[in-house]
Enzyme design. Structure first.
Site, short mmCIF file in Angstrom:
data_model
loop_
_atom_site.label_atom_id
_atom_site.label_comp_id
_atom_site.label_asym_id
_atom_site.label_seq_id
_atom_site.Cartn_x
_atom_site.Cartn_y
_atom_site.Cartn_z
N HIS A 1 0.81 -1.07 -0.09
CA HIS A 1 -0.18 0.07 0.10
C HIS A 1 0.96 1.17 0.05
O HIS A 1 2.04 1.08 0.51
CB HIS A 1 -0.88 -0.12 1.40
CG HIS A 1 -2.14 -1.00 1.14
ND1 HIS A 1 -3.26 -0.98 2.00
CD2 HIS A 1 -2.28 -1.97 0.13
CE1 HIS A 1 -4.00 -1.86 1.72
NE2 HIS A 1 -3.78 -2.51 0.68
N GLU B 1 0.83 3.88 1.85
CA GLU B 1 1.68 4.22 3.25
C GLU B 1 2.67 3.24 3.58
O GLU B 1 3.90 3.72 4.21
CB GLU B 1 0.59 4.00 4.25
CG GLU B 1 -0.75 4.99 4.09
CD GLU B 1 -1.82 3.94 3.40
OE1 GLU B 1 -1.56 3.55 2.43
OE2 GLU B 1 -2.99 4.19 4.02
N CYS C 1 -6.01 1.71 6.17
CA CYS C 1 -6.56 0.36 6.73
C CYS C 1 -5.90 0.11 7.80
O CYS C 1 -5.13 0.73 8.45
CB CYS C 1 -6.23 -0.73 5.41
SG CYS C 1 -4.55 -1.18 5.11
N CYS D 1 -1.95 -0.69 7.68
CA CYS D 1 -1.37 0.69 7.35
C CYS D 1 -1.55 1.42 8.62
O CYS D 1 -0.46 2.16 9.35
CB CYS D 1 -1.66 1.35 6.14
SG CYS D 1 -1.32 0.52 4.75
#
Lengths: 149, 149
Positions: free
Chosen positions: A53, A55, A83, A86
């Site tokens: 992801h 992040e 999420c 993260c």
């Protein structure tokens, strides 16, 4: 219209690049002392990495650049509410401030679902600022999914 | 005493290696069709990567080896109850079955805190089996922290 803060503009540009590469358009940057020190674009398919992801990519790059595993003097700017994965990484990295644009009722873990930073098992809570750049971030995601349905 | 299943034995051996390297002793392996295809040892300090938990290391290595970002035909064996970051990664990777040894009341996110796999924002729930190898896994952690206090 006021211009967006430079870090959110950069995160949105990273999100656009992710979308152009066929990935869900989410982007992030890590800022230290007013300077962007790392950028991340969502890339799980391209990298064959379910953890890639935006992040995570930005946090990993920043930590590697600084040569340490804690980023307590850094901010994370990201185009979508993080999420659980993260949010957990943000806590482990001791990120001081989190800025995110669009909220994510389906997968977010800051103001939705586990609301991770409010859990007793969360050992670090960043300051959280939501909504900056929300419209553009949400449009990017909406358009991305619209052409795929 | 019955011998431990080979994947948990391998995860415990990875945890021992992590501890010898000065990291919190947690280890993990990914199994596909009865074969260990990736091993991960907790290494955030050594790698300057706050996301480098054993589970993340094993999942990333397995996905890279298989050339895809979903591991729906794989199991993850880990010596400690996954945290929110790792539980999120397990869901993103679509891991079929999760086996963990010791539970983690302070940082776990499976049976503690966010209980992530039960959240409506969790989009994949693995089968979960806890407690196999629990005694050895907990002893490793206890001894590690005992000599550091």
């Amino acid at each position: 219209m006021f211009p967006l803060p430079a870090p959110m503009r950069a995160a949105l540009d990273a999100a656009i690049q992710a979308g152009l590469a066929g990935e869900v358009p989410v982007g992030a940057v890590v800022v230290q002392g007013g300077t962007i020190i790392a950028t991340g674009a969502n890339a799980p398919r391209r990298l064959h990495d379910p953890t890639a992801h935006a992040e995570i990519q930005a946090i990993r790059a920043a930590a590697l650049a600084l040569g340490r595993d804690r980023l307590e003097d850094c901010e994370l700017w990201v185009t979508l509410e993080p999420c659980a994965m993260c949010a957990g990484a943000i806590a482990h990295a001791r990120i001081a401030r989190l800025y995110y644009a669009a909220s994510d009722p389906k997968g977010g873990a800051v103001e939705h679902g586990p609301r991770f930073f409010g859990q007793p098992t969360c050992h670090h809570r960043p300051e959280v600022y939501a909504g900056i750049g929300e419209g553009e971030a949400a449009d990017l995601l909406r358009n991305f999914f619209a052409v795929r349905r």
